[in-house]
Write a protein that holds these residues in place. Structure first.
Motif, PDB file in Angstrom:
ATOM      1  N   ARG A  35       0.807  -1.235   0.000  1.00  0.00           N
ATOM      2  CA  ARG A  35       0.000   0.000   0.000  1.00  0.00           C
ATOM      3  C   ARG A  35       0.840   1.285   0.000  1.00  0.00           C
ATOM      4  O   ARG A  35       0.324   2.371   0.278  1.00  0.00           O
ATOM      5  N   LYS A  38       2.713   2.001  -5.110  1.00  0.00           N
ATOM      6  CA  LYS A  38       3.425   1.568  -6.318  1.00  0.00           C
ATOM      7  C   LYS A  38       2.537   1.616  -7.561  1.00  0.00           C
ATOM      8  O   LYS A  38       2.923   2.135  -8.598  1.00  0.00           O
ATOM      9  N   THR A  39       1.324   1.069  -7.430  1.00  0.00           N
ATOM     10  CA  THR A  39       0.447   0.983  -8.607  1.00  0.00           C
ATOM     11  C   THR A  39       0.062   2.377  -9.089  1.00  0.00           C
ATOM     12  O   THR A  39       0.078   2.670 -10.292  1.00  0.00           O
ATOM     13  N   VAL A  40      -0.277   3.241  -8.139  1.00  0.00           N
ATOM     14  CA  VAL A  40      -0.668   4.603  -8.518  1.00  0.00           C
ATOM     15  C   VAL A  40       0.540   5.316  -9.143  1.00  0.00           C
ATOM     16  O   VAL A  40       0.416   6.031 -10.142  1.00  0.00           O
TER      17      VAL A  40
HETATM   18  N1  GTP Z   1      -3.688  10.947  -1.828  1.00  0.00           N
HETATM   19  C1  GTP Z   1      -2.947  10.039  -2.418  1.00  0.00           C
HETATM   20  N2  GTP Z   1      -3.164   8.749  -2.136  1.00  0.00           N
HETATM   21  C2  GTP Z   1      -2.397   7.839  -2.753  1.00  0.00           C
HETATM   22  C3  GTP Z   1      -1.376   8.187  -3.694  1.00  0.00           C
HETATM   23  N3  GTP Z   1      -0.792   7.058  -4.118  1.00  0.00           N
HETATM   24  C4  GTP Z   1      -1.419   6.044  -3.491  1.00  0.00           C
HETATM   25  N4  GTP Z   1      -2.394   6.522  -2.672  1.00  0.00           N
HETATM   26  C5  GTP Z   1      -3.259   5.750  -1.730  1.00  0.00           C
HETATM   27  O1  GTP Z   1      -2.563   4.599  -1.322  1.00  0.00           O
HETATM   28  C6  GTP Z   1      -3.303   3.432  -1.614  1.00  0.00           C
HETATM   29  C7  GTP Z   1      -2.367   2.382  -2.117  1.00  0.00           C
HETATM   30  O2  GTP Z   1      -1.864   2.783  -3.363  1.00  0.00           O
HETATM   31  P1  GTP Z   1      -1.349   1.692  -4.416  1.00  0.00           P
HETATM   32  O3  GTP Z   1      -0.691   2.417  -5.529  1.00  0.00           O
HETATM   33  O4  GTP Z   1      -2.405   0.727  -4.757  1.00  0.00           O
HETATM   34  O5  GTP Z   1      -0.254   1.006  -3.482  1.00  0.00           O
HETATM   35  P2  GTP Z   1       0.574  -0.289  -3.793  1.00  0.00           P
HETATM   36  O6  GTP Z   1       1.924  -0.057  -3.196  1.00  0.00           O
HETATM   37  O7  GTP Z   1       0.526  -0.632  -5.244  1.00  0.00           O
HETATM   38  O8  GTP Z   1      -0.233  -1.359  -2.942  1.00  0.00           O
HETATM   39  P3  GTP Z   1      -0.111  -2.964  -3.037  1.00  0.00           P
HETATM   40  O9  GTP Z   1      -0.179  -3.349  -4.493  1.00  0.00           O
HETATM   41  O10 GTP Z   1      -1.269  -3.451  -2.245  1.00  0.00           O
HETATM   42  O11 GTP Z   1       1.192  -3.291  -2.396  1.00  0.00           O
HETATM   43  C8  GTP Z   1      -4.342   3.868  -2.646  1.00  0.00           C
HETATM   44  O12 GTP Z   1      -5.476   3.103  -2.523  1.00  0.00           O
HETATM   45  C9  GTP Z   1      -4.573   5.311  -2.261  1.00  0.00           C
HETATM   46  O13 GTP Z   1      -5.485   5.351  -1.193  1.00  0.00           O
HETATM   47  C10 GTP Z   1      -1.165   9.584  -3.955  1.00  0.00           C
HETATM   48  O14 GTP Z   1      -0.275  10.007  -4.709  1.00  0.00           O
HETATM   49  N5  GTP Z   1      -1.975  10.451  -3.278  1.00  0.00           N
END
Ligand code: GTP
Ligand code: MG
Length: 466
Positions: A35, A38-40
């Motif tokens: 969380r 990474k995906t975003v």
């Molecule tokens: N406000 C804001 N929230 C963000 C941003 N990037 C990520 N988030 C939040 O962080 C959460 C996780 O983001 P992801 O990009 O899915 O994180 P991840 O690292 O890919 O998560 P996993 O695949 O579960 O390991 C999202 O659901 C958003 O709530 C950002 O730039 N701004």
């Protein structure tokens, strides 16, 4: 930089690539604990390079014209494709939602056709550059530390951190009835492994980060397999065929069948790396979470500075990651006035590891970024005082709300000191992280999603290659 004729054709553009095998390929690893963002990050990065109106800090490409960029079928048959289109749709959909969590490694191949611009343009031909973006969980890096530990050492360390945590109570209740010297039995083993995985998952939700073995956190398709059916035991005398001996054998199988292949087949091929850190969440979760995040970062960073001998040295051979960026993510949860303090904190958290990586020849940097800005700044008032706040959409319910996360701690040194020393006066106790929905986007032609310093991050990571 002149960015022209940006196209976002997918796949079909493969035919446009000439000399595919001779063209340089750069592999960018995007990691961070679960969380972390990474995906975003990847989704916004790709969208912002297709439509680069918001990427003014991408400076080093000043002498290059990006004639076209396109996604290509990615080159590894056994790795999932990063679902760029689906993730972008989730961010732009009418019912706003963030993308789902990943269960496995995924990657995307993205190709640029580059041509010199200005006076140099007549002198050389356009060239191709392929960027493979690899998304993998930072927790997998934590496992590198297991390779140096015997089962007995790992069990002692894992139990020492579990002991104080409320989330481990059910596991401990079960563990107290297990006799490691008794003959092995499957039912007890799987009950214990399920309880151990449950503890790790709950501990992660409570804000802890330094949790091994990482695959217990997201069991995925390996759930129930022998390599994931073990747990730490209170070590005692135990002979062949005993419960303890079998747990030890499975721990060794986890190292050789899961940990080593990941480092050999994926990690060792990376050229550049961004490590995203959700520091705001750790701060809001409290001193234990910050201290544990610092330990987790230390453990993650072991992977970036392999010693003179050992497994990592052997798989990396002469190759090494030459740029590493540590980025505090979701900086849009804070007012810009507090962003320098967030950057200082990620700098402090990774300082010693960055020094060591630099010593080994890698360029390192620390920043705070928001890959997808979902808030806007606003002034709030409390008792006649102006407070630097944010407004954004509530995660559930879709109402726009004003938000003041609390006084962001100014001194990273004092926060880290307090976290490490388990201090009772935790200055940051009033700081609460926000978790908003993505803001409603209507993107003008030529621009990608709004962000904070994504362009600076990209400049550091790949600017020199453009
Ligand atoms: N406000 C804001 N929230 C963000 C941003 N990037 C990520 N988030 C939040 O962080 C959460 C996780 O983001 P992801 O990009 O899915 O994180 P991840 O690292 O890919 O998560 P996993 O695949 O579960 O390991 C999202 O659901 C958003 O709530 C950002 O730039 N701004
Ligand atoms: Mg993800």
């Amino acid at each position: 930089m002149v960015l022209s004729a940006l196209s976002n054709r997918v796949g079909g553009a493969a035919g446009a690539v000439t000399g595919l095998f001779a063209d340089p390929v750069v592999r960018l690893g995007v990691t961070g604990l679960s969380r972390a963002g990474k995906t975003v990050f990847i989704t916004s990065l790709v969208a912002n390079l297709f439509h680069s109106g918001r990427m003014s800090q991408l400076r080093s490409a000043a002498t290059v014209q990006i004639q076209s960029t396109f996604l290509q079928p990615q080159p590894d048959d056994t790795v999932a494709r990063f679902e760029y289109e689906r993730n972008l749709d989730a961010l732009l959909a009418a019912i706003l939602s963030w993308p789902d969590g990943a269960k496995t490694i995924s990657q995307l191949r993205w190709s640029f056709r580059l041509a010199p611009s200005g006076m140099l343009s007549a002198l050389s031909l356009p060239r191709m550059l392929h960027l493979d973006i690899v998304d993998y969980l930072g927790e997998w890096l934590l496992d590198i530390g297991l390779l140096d530990l015997s089962y007995e050492q790992w069990a002692a360390a894992a139990l020492a951190s579990a002991e104080k945590r409320r989330e481990a109570r059910a596991f401990y209740a079960l563990l107290s009835g297990v006799d490691g010297s008794a003959p092995f039995d499957d039912v007890t083993a799987s009950g214990l492994a399920v309880a151990y995985a449950g503890y790790l998952q709950q501990a992660r939700r409570a804000g802890f980060s330094n949790l091994t073995s990482s695959r217990f956190l997201l069991l995925g398709e390996l759930a129930g397999s022998l390599v994931l059916t073990f747990a730490p035991l209170l070590i005692g005398e135990a002979g062949k065929g005993s419960f303890q001996a079998e747990m030890k054998r499975r721990f060794e199988a986890y190292k050789s069948k899961i940990v080593k292949p990941f480092f050999r087949d994926h990690f060792a091929k990376l050229d550049r790396q961004i490590v995203l850190v959700d520091l705001l969440k750790s701060l809001a979760d409290g001193p234990d979470a910050v201290a544990d995040m610092e330990r987790a970062m230390g453990a993650v960073l072991v992977a970036f500075r392999p010693g003179r001998r050992g497994f990592l040295k052997e798989v990396l051979r002469r190759k090494r990651i030459d740029r590493i960026l540590f980025a505090a993510s979701k900086a849009d949860h804070l007012h810009h006035l507090h962003n320098p303090a967030l950057t200082a904190m990620v700098e402090a958290l990774t300082q010693s590891a960055r020094d060591k990586a630099r010593f080994r020849g890698a360029l390192t940097a620390a920043m705070s970024i928001a890959a997808m800005r979902s808030t806007a700044e606003m002034e709030l008032s409390s008792d006649g005082h102006a407070l630097p706040g944010e407004k954004g959409l509530e995660k559930f319910g879709g109402k726009t709300i004003g938000f003041y996360p609390g006084e962001f701690p100014n001194s990273s040194a004092s926060v880290l000191y307090q976290a490490r020393s388990d201090s009772l006066d935790w200055d940051s106790g009033l700081f609460a992280d926000q978790n908003s929905a993505p803001s409603q986007l209507s993107l003008a032609p030529g621009v990608g999603p709004p962000h904070i310093r994504l362009d600076k991050a990209v400049e550091f990571l790949i600017g020199d290659l453009l």
